[in-house]
Design an enzyme around this catalytic site. Structure first.
Site, PDB file in Angstrom:
ATOM      1  N   LYS A  16       1.079  -1.038  -0.010  1.00 36.36           N
ATOM      2  CA  LYS A  16      -0.038  -0.106   0.063  1.00 36.36           C
ATOM      3  C   LYS A  16       0.767   1.195  -0.033  1.00 36.36           C
ATOM      4  CE  LYS A  16      -3.867  -1.766   2.724  1.00 36.36           C
ATOM      5  NZ  LYS A  16      -4.825  -1.370   4.000  1.00 36.36           N
ATOM      6  N   ASP A  76      -8.344   1.166   4.745  1.00 37.80           N
ATOM      7  CA  ASP A  76      -9.075  -0.192   4.878  1.00 37.80           C
ATOM      8  C   ASP A  76      -9.608  -0.592   3.316  1.00 37.80           C
ATOM      9  OD1 ASP A  76      -9.545  -2.323   6.628  1.00 37.80           O
ATOM     10  OD2 ASP A  76     -11.686  -1.991   6.140  1.00 37.80           O
TER      11      ASP A  76
HETATM   12  P1  ITT Z   1      -3.469  -2.474   7.185  1.00 38.93           P
HETATM   13  O1  ITT Z   1      -4.664  -2.814   7.492  1.00 38.93           O
HETATM   14  O2  ITT Z   1      -2.406  -2.574   8.106  1.00 38.93           O
HETATM   15  O3  ITT Z   1      -3.441  -1.094   6.404  1.00 38.93           O
HETATM   16  P2  ITT Z   1      -3.637  -4.826   5.633  1.00 38.93           P
HETATM   17  O4  ITT Z   1      -2.884  -5.642   4.478  1.00 38.93           O
HETATM   18  O5  ITT Z   1      -4.168  -5.710   6.573  1.00 38.93           O
HETATM   19  O6  ITT Z   1      -2.954  -3.654   5.823  1.00 38.93           O
HETATM   20  P3  ITT Z   1      -6.479  -4.391   4.721  1.00 38.93           P
HETATM   21  O7  ITT Z   1      -7.205  -5.007   5.832  1.00 38.93           O
HETATM   22  O8  ITT Z   1      -7.046  -2.942   4.205  1.00 38.93           O
HETATM   23  O9  ITT Z   1      -5.111  -4.354   4.822  1.00 38.93           O
HETATM   24  O10 ITT Z   1      -6.585  -5.403   3.336  1.00 38.93           O
HETATM   25  C1  ITT Z   1      -7.498  -6.201   3.375  1.00 38.93           C
HETATM   26  C2  ITT Z   1      -6.772  -7.347   2.417  1.00 38.93           C
HETATM   27  O11 ITT Z   1      -7.046  -7.169   1.103  1.00 38.93           O
HETATM   28  C3  ITT Z   1      -5.388  -7.698   2.499  1.00 38.93           C
HETATM   29  O12 ITT Z   1      -5.365  -9.342   2.610  1.00 38.93           O
HETATM   30  C4  ITT Z   1      -4.724  -6.962   1.509  1.00 38.93           C
HETATM   31  O13 ITT Z   1      -3.776  -7.790   1.168  1.00 38.93           O
HETATM   32  C5  ITT Z   1      -5.868  -7.440   0.421  1.00 38.93           C
HETATM   33  N1  ITT Z   1      -5.537  -6.119  -0.481  1.00 38.93           N
HETATM   34  C6  ITT Z   1      -6.017  -4.549  -0.361  1.00 38.93           C
HETATM   35  N2  ITT Z   1      -5.592  -4.114  -1.336  1.00 38.93           N
HETATM   36  C7  ITT Z   1      -5.113  -4.559  -2.246  1.00 38.93           C
HETATM   37  C8  ITT Z   1      -4.653  -4.578  -3.479  1.00 38.93           C
HETATM   38  O14 ITT Z   1      -4.351  -3.290  -3.996  1.00 38.93           O
HETATM   39  N3  ITT Z   1      -4.161  -5.593  -4.202  1.00 38.93           N
HETATM   40  C9  ITT Z   1      -4.238  -6.613  -3.612  1.00 38.93           C
HETATM   41  N4  ITT Z   1      -4.779  -7.073  -2.750  1.00 38.93           N
HETATM   42  C10 ITT Z   1      -5.247  -6.040  -1.655  1.00 38.93           C
END
Ligand code: ITT
Length: 207
Positions: A16, A76
């Site tokens: 991210k 998120d």
């Molecule tokens: P933070 O909460 O610490 O920001 P996280 O990876 O836990 O990090 P999220 O809860 O927002 O973040 O992400 C939910 C899931 O969606 C997580 O498994 C990510 O890898 C996936 N995800 C989010 N954005 C993505 C993207 O651009 N491409 C692929 N997968 C994504």
């Protein structure tokens, strides 16, 4: 943007951070990463905005902010499958850790409806106020894992606006053209342009 603006992005996800830097750099906005340890605990909610708002509140209270930091940002995100009425959605991180992308792919074997989307909400704290920006990207689930770039569900996702490659087969700058994250960050960036002009902003050109 006529002066450097530094945003502290509080996330445990390096992917991210890399993408936010890529999208905001051309506008003179620096993104600094802050990887919380331990990770911020996410509340359980079906609403990305609610999760982002709670994350933002925790991130702001956990971060030591130097005067060079203009704002604190969290995000998120989720991967939504039409066939499963949006699931994994807000449970995407858990499903990714447990089933993995190969498990998700197996669950869709023989299923015709492969429509999916990524959605994200970015929360930003500036001068004591919280602002939220949403972005979405529609596409389909590939029939196999393809590509090594990006992170998370990228090797499964073929965006409709693209040329048939998955996000993981694209370069960083290609994903940054139409990803959910890029759209939310663009919305933030245009808000910031106007906000900086506003006479009530301490940082505004018009103040
Ligand atoms: P933070 O909460 O610490 O920001 P996280 O990876 O836990 O990090 P999220 O809860 O927002 O973040 O992400 C939910 C899931 O969606 C997580 O498994 C990510 O890898 C996936 N995800 C989010 N954005 C993505 C993207 O651009 N491409 C692929 N997968 C994504």
């Amino acid at each position: 943007m006529d002066e450097a603006t530094t945003i502290l992005f509080v996330t445990s996800n390096q992917g991210k951070i890399t993408e936010a830097k890529e999208v905001l750099r051309p506008y003179g906005i620096n993104v600094e990463s802050y990887v919380p340890n331990p990770e911020i605990d996410e509340i359980q909610s079906a609403d990305l905005v609610e999760v982002a708002a709670d994350k933002l509140m925790k991130a702001v209270s956990n971060s030591t902010l130097s005067s060079s930091i203009f704002g604190v940002m969290v995000e998120d995100a989720g991967f939504f499958l039409d066939e499963y009425e949006g699931f994994p959605g807000v449970y995407s991180a858990y499903v990714h850790k447990t089933l993995g992308i190969s498990g998700v792919l197996r669950s869709l074997k023989g299923i015709e409806n492969r429509n999916a989307s990524f959605r994200c909400v970015i929360g930003i704290h500036i001068e004591g106020e919280n602002f939220f920006f949403e972005g979405a990207c529609k596409g389909i689930v590939s029939d196999k894992i393809r590509g090594v770039n990006g992170f998370g569900y990228d090797p499964l996702f073929i965006p409709n606006e693209g040329d048939g490659r998955t996000f993981a087969e694209m370069k960083l700058e290609e994903k940054a053209i139409f990803s959910h994250r890029a759209k939310a960050l663009e919305a933030f960036r245009s808000f910031l342009d106007e906000w900086k002009q506003s006479p009530t902003s301490n940082h505004g050109n018009g103040s």
